[in-house]
Design an enzyme around this catalytic site. Structure first.
Site, PDB file in Angstrom:
ATOM      1  N   ILE A 189      -4.538  10.189  51.376  1.00 45.38           N
ATOM      2  CA  ILE A 189      -4.989  10.057  49.976  1.00 45.38           C
ATOM      3  C   ILE A 189      -6.269  10.871  49.737  1.00 45.38           C
ATOM      4  O   ILE A 189      -6.367  11.627  48.763  1.00 45.38           O
ATOM      5  CB  ILE A 189      -5.197   8.564  49.620  1.00 45.38           C
ATOM      6  CG1 ILE A 189      -3.863   7.824  49.710  1.00 45.38           C
ATOM      7  CG2 ILE A 189      -5.804   8.416  48.222  1.00 45.38           C
ATOM      8  CD1 ILE A 189      -3.960   6.312  49.669  1.00 45.38           C
ATOM      9  N   PRO A 214      -9.284   2.871  55.558  1.00 46.97           N
ATOM     10  CA  PRO A 214      -8.596   1.570  55.584  1.00 46.97           C
ATOM     11  C   PRO A 214      -9.617   0.445  55.792  1.00 46.97           C
ATOM     12  O   PRO A 214     -10.743   0.717  56.219  1.00 46.97           O
ATOM     13  CB  PRO A 214      -7.660   1.681  56.788  1.00 46.97           C
ATOM     14  CG  PRO A 214      -8.268   2.727  57.663  1.00 46.97           C
ATOM     15  CD  PRO A 214      -9.054   3.660  56.786  1.00 46.97           C
ATOM     16  N   THR A 260     -10.385   2.597  45.300  1.00 46.49           N
ATOM     17  CA  THR A 260      -8.940   2.381  45.135  1.00 46.49           C
ATOM     18  C   THR A 260      -8.311   2.106  46.503  1.00 46.49           C
ATOM     19  O   THR A 260      -7.110   2.252  46.662  1.00 46.49           O
ATOM     20  CB  THR A 260      -8.240   3.606  44.479  1.00 46.49           C
ATOM     21  OG1 THR A 260      -8.491   4.756  45.296  1.00 46.49           O
ATOM     22  CG2 THR A 260      -8.713   3.860  43.072  1.00 46.49           C
ATOM     23  N   SER A 261      -9.142   1.706  47.485  1.00 42.14           N
ATOM     24  CA  SER A 261      -8.579   1.490  48.825  1.00 42.14           C
ATOM     25  C   SER A 261      -8.345   0.004  49.114  1.00 42.14           C
ATOM     26  O   SER A 261      -7.225  -0.475  48.991  1.00 42.14           O
ATOM     27  CB  SER A 261      -9.466   2.123  49.878  1.00 42.14           C
ATOM     28  OG  SER A 261      -8.834   2.057  51.130  1.00 42.14           O
ATOM     29  N   ARG A 262      -9.391  -0.710  49.476  1.00 44.08           N
ATOM     30  CA  ARG A 262      -9.274  -2.151  49.706  1.00 44.08           C
ATOM     31  C   ARG A 262     -10.585  -2.809  49.275  1.00 44.08           C
ATOM     32  O   ARG A 262     -11.671  -2.301  49.561  1.00 44.08           O
ATOM     33  CB  ARG A 262      -9.019  -2.468  51.186  1.00 44.08           C
ATOM     34  CG  ARG A 262      -7.596  -2.239  51.646  1.00 44.08           C
ATOM     35  CD  ARG A 262      -6.592  -3.216  51.010  1.00 44.08           C
ATOM     36  NE  ARG A 262      -5.210  -2.962  51.407  1.00 44.08           N
ATOM     37  CZ  ARG A 262      -4.359  -2.177  50.761  1.00 44.08           C
ATOM     38  NH1 ARG A 262      -4.735  -1.555  49.660  1.00 44.08           N
ATOM     39  NH2 ARG A 262      -3.116  -2.023  51.187  1.00 44.08           N
ATOM     40  N   ASP A 270      -9.891  -0.626  41.691  1.00 47.36           N
ATOM     41  CA  ASP A 270      -8.477  -0.979  41.572  1.00 47.36           C
ATOM     42  C   ASP A 270      -8.148  -2.108  42.532  1.00 47.36           C
ATOM     43  O   ASP A 270      -7.055  -2.655  42.500  1.00 47.36           O
ATOM     44  CB  ASP A 270      -7.622   0.258  41.905  1.00 47.36           C
ATOM     45  CG  ASP A 270      -6.138   0.007  41.708  1.00 47.36           C
ATOM     46  OD1 ASP A 270      -5.765  -0.433  40.600  1.00 47.36           O
ATOM     47  OD2 ASP A 270      -5.355   0.221  42.658  1.00 47.36           O
TER      48      ASP A 270
HETATM   49  P1  NAI Z   1      -4.734   7.393  56.172  1.00 44.92           P
HETATM   50  O1  NAI Z   1      -4.522   6.581  57.407  1.00 44.92           O
HETATM   51  O2  NAI Z   1      -3.904   8.615  55.969  1.00 44.92           O
HETATM   52  O3  NAI Z   1      -6.277   7.826  56.099  1.00 44.92           O
HETATM   53  C1  NAI Z   1      -7.336   6.985  56.410  1.00 44.92           C
HETATM   54  C2  NAI Z   1      -8.509   7.852  56.907  1.00 44.92           C
HETATM   55  O4  NAI Z   1      -9.613   6.986  57.151  1.00 44.92           O
HETATM   56  C3  NAI Z   1      -8.199   8.586  58.219  1.00 44.92           C
HETATM   57  O5  NAI Z   1      -8.515   9.956  58.087  1.00 44.92           O
HETATM   58  C4  NAI Z   1      -9.103   7.883  59.253  1.00 44.92           C
HETATM   59  O6  NAI Z   1      -9.570   8.761  60.268  1.00 44.92           O
HETATM   60  C5  NAI Z   1     -10.239   7.394  58.369  1.00 44.92           C
HETATM   61  N1  NAI Z   1     -10.952   6.265  58.957  1.00 44.92           N
HETATM   62  C6  NAI Z   1     -10.431   5.153  59.528  1.00 44.92           C
HETATM   63  N2  NAI Z   1     -11.421   4.340  59.969  1.00 44.92           N
HETATM   64  C7  NAI Z   1     -12.591   4.955  59.659  1.00 44.92           C
HETATM   65  C8  NAI Z   1     -13.951   4.640  59.873  1.00 44.92           C
HETATM   66  N3  NAI Z   1     -14.305   3.504  60.484  1.00 44.92           N
HETATM   67  N4  NAI Z   1     -14.891   5.505  59.437  1.00 44.92           N
HETATM   68  C9  NAI Z   1     -14.534   6.667  58.823  1.00 44.92           C
HETATM   69  N5  NAI Z   1     -13.266   7.039  58.615  1.00 44.92           N
HETATM   70  C10 NAI Z   1     -12.294   6.190  59.020  1.00 44.92           C
HETATM   71  O7  NAI Z   1      -4.581   6.386  54.957  1.00 44.92           O
HETATM   72  P2  NAI Z   1      -4.216   6.723  53.432  1.00 44.92           P
HETATM   73  O8  NAI Z   1      -2.742   6.784  53.280  1.00 44.92           O
HETATM   74  O9  NAI Z   1      -5.037   7.863  52.984  1.00 44.92           O
HETATM   75  O10 NAI Z   1      -4.687   5.373  52.727  1.00 44.92           O
HETATM   76  C11 NAI Z   1      -6.040   4.968  52.730  1.00 44.92           C
HETATM   77  C12 NAI Z   1      -6.129   3.532  52.242  1.00 44.92           C
HETATM   78  O11 NAI Z   1      -5.776   3.481  50.857  1.00 44.92           O
HETATM   79  C13 NAI Z   1      -5.155   2.554  52.907  1.00 44.92           C
HETATM   80  O12 NAI Z   1      -5.683   2.052  54.114  1.00 44.92           O
HETATM   81  C14 NAI Z   1      -5.006   1.479  51.878  1.00 44.92           C
HETATM   82  O13 NAI Z   1      -5.945   0.451  52.144  1.00 44.92           O
HETATM   83  C15 NAI Z   1      -5.366   2.167  50.559  1.00 44.92           C
HETATM   84  N6  NAI Z   1      -4.246   2.195  49.618  1.00 44.92           N
HETATM   85  C16 NAI Z   1      -4.436   1.681  48.355  1.00 44.92           C
HETATM   86  C17 NAI Z   1      -3.392   1.681  47.447  1.00 44.92           C
HETATM   87  C18 NAI Z   1      -3.560   1.160  46.041  1.00 44.92           C
HETATM   88  O14 NAI Z   1      -2.561   0.988  45.329  1.00 44.92           O
HETATM   89  N7  NAI Z   1      -4.760   0.922  45.555  1.00 44.92           N
HETATM   90  C19 NAI Z   1      -2.071   2.163  47.828  1.00 44.92           C
HETATM   91  C20 NAI Z   1      -2.004   2.741  49.145  1.00 44.92           C
HETATM   92  C21 NAI Z   1      -3.056   2.733  50.014  1.00 44.92           C
END
Ligand code: NAI
Length: 331
Positions: A154, A206, A232-234, A258
Site C-alpha cells: 500500500i 501492520p 488507514t492501516s490499523r 479510517d
Molecule cells: P505489507 O506487508 O505489504 O507492508 C507492510 C510494510 O510495513 C512492510 O514493508 C514492512 O517491512 C513494514 N513494517 C513492518 N513492521 C514494521 C516496523 N516495526 N517498522 C517499520 N516498518 C515495518 O502490507 P500492506 O498490504 O501494505 O498493508 C499495510 C497495512 O494496511 C496492513 O497491515 C493492514 O493493517 C492495513 N490495511 C488496511 C485496510 C483498510 O481498509 N483500512 C485494508 C488493507 C490493509
C-alpha cells in the site's frame, strides 16, 4: 467445505455468492464472532472472518471444540487472530494478502484532499446556501514533504501517487526499497526524523507489538505544528488520546482516520438509534479538522471481487489439503 462466514455485510454478499458459485456450503451470518456466537459455526469445518471478528484464545478453543479446523480471513491483516493458539490447536489460517493496494492508497489520498480542501465543510455550507469561502483555505500538495511509514504494497502505491502530485517523500520501513529510492527519490529515515520533518504523515505498517502506538505523545511532540496525520492501516498504531491532546493545542492540524483503536463492535454497523458510549471517538467527532470513515478504505468493486475469489480459493485449498501460499503462521 461447510463454512460459516461471520460478520458478512450486505456490500460483500453478492461477491461471495458469485465467487463461490455453489461450490462450498456457505452459511452467511451477520453476527460478529465472539465467545457467545462461536457456537453458531457448529456443523461447519471452516469459518470465514472479517477484521472485527474476535479470534482470541478462548474463541479459538470454542471453535476447535465444535470441529472447526480452518479459518479463511477475508482481510489482509491478521492481528485479530491468536496465531500461536491456532497453531497449537492445529487450525489452519489463511488470509487475502493483497486484494487491492490501490483501493487503500486511493482512499488515503481522498482523506488528505478532503481534509486539506475542507470538502465536507464546503459541501455542508453550499447545501445551506452559504457560498462564503472564509475558513476554507487549503495548501498546495506540490512541494510538501510526506512521511510514509511502511513502504509495503500500500505504501508503495501511495508514494507513486504522491510523486504525481509533486510531493517530496520520506519513508520509514524495516527495509529500504531500491526502486522507490531510484524512481521516486524517496529518502528513507528513522521514525523520529520522519515525524519531525513531514508536513503529512501516513501510516501503512501492520499492527504488531513493535508498532502499537507508534504515534504517541513523544512522536507528536517532535512533529511540525499543524501536521496532517492519516491512518488507514490499523487503529492501534495511534495513541488516540495523545492525538486528541495534539488537536487541542493545534500541534496536529488535521487527522484523517479510517481505522480506530476501539472500532470493534462500532464500525461497520448502524448505531444511529443508540447513545454513543465511546467518549474518545465522541470527542474526535467534535473537531472540524478530523475526518473519520469507518474502515472503508478497502471498499471498491475490484477489492471485493478479489477478496471473495481468494477466500473461495483458500477454502478450496483447505478442502484439498493443498498449500495456498496465503496461509499465515506464527514466525
Ligand atoms: P505489507 O506487508 O505489504 O507492508 C507492510 C510494510 O510495513 C512492510 O514493508 C514492512 O517491512 C513494514 N513494517 C513492518 N513492521 C514494521 C516496523 N516495526 N517498522 C517499520 N516498518 C515495518 O502490507 P500492506 O498490504 O501494505 O498493508 C499495510 C497495512 O494496511 C496492513 O497491515 C493492514 O493493517 C492495513 N490495511 C488496511 C485496510 C483498510 O481498509 N483500512 C485494508 C488493507 C490493509
Amino acid at each position: 467445505m461447510k463454512t460459516t462466514a461471520f460478520s458478512t455485510h450486505k456490500f460483500e454478499e453478492p461477491y461471495l455468492v458469485k465467487a463461490n458459485n455453489g461450490k462450498h456450503h456457505l452459511k452467511l451470518l451477520e453476527s460478529r464472532l465472539t465467545e457467545e456466537t462461536a457456537i453458531l459455526a457448529k456443523g461447519s469445518k471452516a469459518v470465514s472472518l472479517f477484521t472485527g471478528d474476535n479470534a482470541s484464545t478462548k474463541v479459538l478453543e470454542k471453535l476447535n471444540a465444535i470441529g472447526i479446523q480452518n479459518i479463511a480471513l477475508r482481510s489482509a491483516g491478521f492481528n485479530h487472530v491468536d496465531l500461536a493458539k491456532a497453531g497449537e490447536l492445529n487450525m489452519k489460517v489463511a488470509r487475502v494478502p493483497a486484494y487491492s493496494p490501490y483501493a487503500i492508497a486511493e482512499h488515503t489520498i481522498a482523506l488528505i484532499l478532503a481534509l486539506n480542501r475542507k470538502l465536507v465543510r464546503a459541501h455542508n455550507r453550499v447545501r445551506d446556501m452559504n457560498f462564503s469561502l472564509n475558513g476554507l483555505t487549503g495548501f498546495d500538495l506540490n512541494g510538501k514533504t510526506v512521511g510514509v511509514m511502511g513502504t509495503g504494497k500500500i505504501g508503495k502505491v501511495l508514494i507513486k501517487i504522491l510523486h504525481g502530485f509533486g510531493c517530496k517523500v520520506i519513508a520509514y520501513d524495516l527495509e529500504e526499497d531500491k526502486e522507490l529510492k531510484e524512481k521516486y527519490c524517496v529518502r528513507f529515515t528513522d521514525c523520529r526524523t520522519l515525524c519531525s520533518e513531514a508536513d503529512i504523515i501516513s501510516l501503512h505498517v501492520p499492527l504488531t507489538s513493535e508498532t502499537r502506538h507508534i504515534i504517541n505523545a513523544e512522536q507528536i511532540g517532535v512533529m511540525k505544528k499543524g501536521v496532517m496525520l492519516i491512518n488507514t492501516s490499523r487503529g492501534g498504531l495511534v495513541d488516540t488520546k495523545a492525538v486528541i491532546d495534539g488537536l487541542k493545542t493545534g500541534k496536529v492540524g488535521y487527522f484523517g482516520m479510517d481505522v480506530y483503536e476501539e472500532e470493534e463492535g462500532l464500525f461497520f454497523e448502524d448505531h444511529s438509534d443508540e447513545i454513543l458510549q465511546d467518549d474518545v471517538i465522541a470527542r474526535l467527532m467534535t473537531f472540524p479538522n478530523v475526518l473519520i470513515t469507518s474502515h472503508q478504505a478497502f471498499l471498491t468493486d475490484t477489492a471485493l471481487t478479489n477478496i471473495a475469489e481468494t477466500t473461495v480459493y483458500n477454502l478450496d485449498c483447505f478442502e484439498n489439503e493443498t498449500v495456498s501460499g496465503n496461509e499465515v503462521k506464527i514466525n
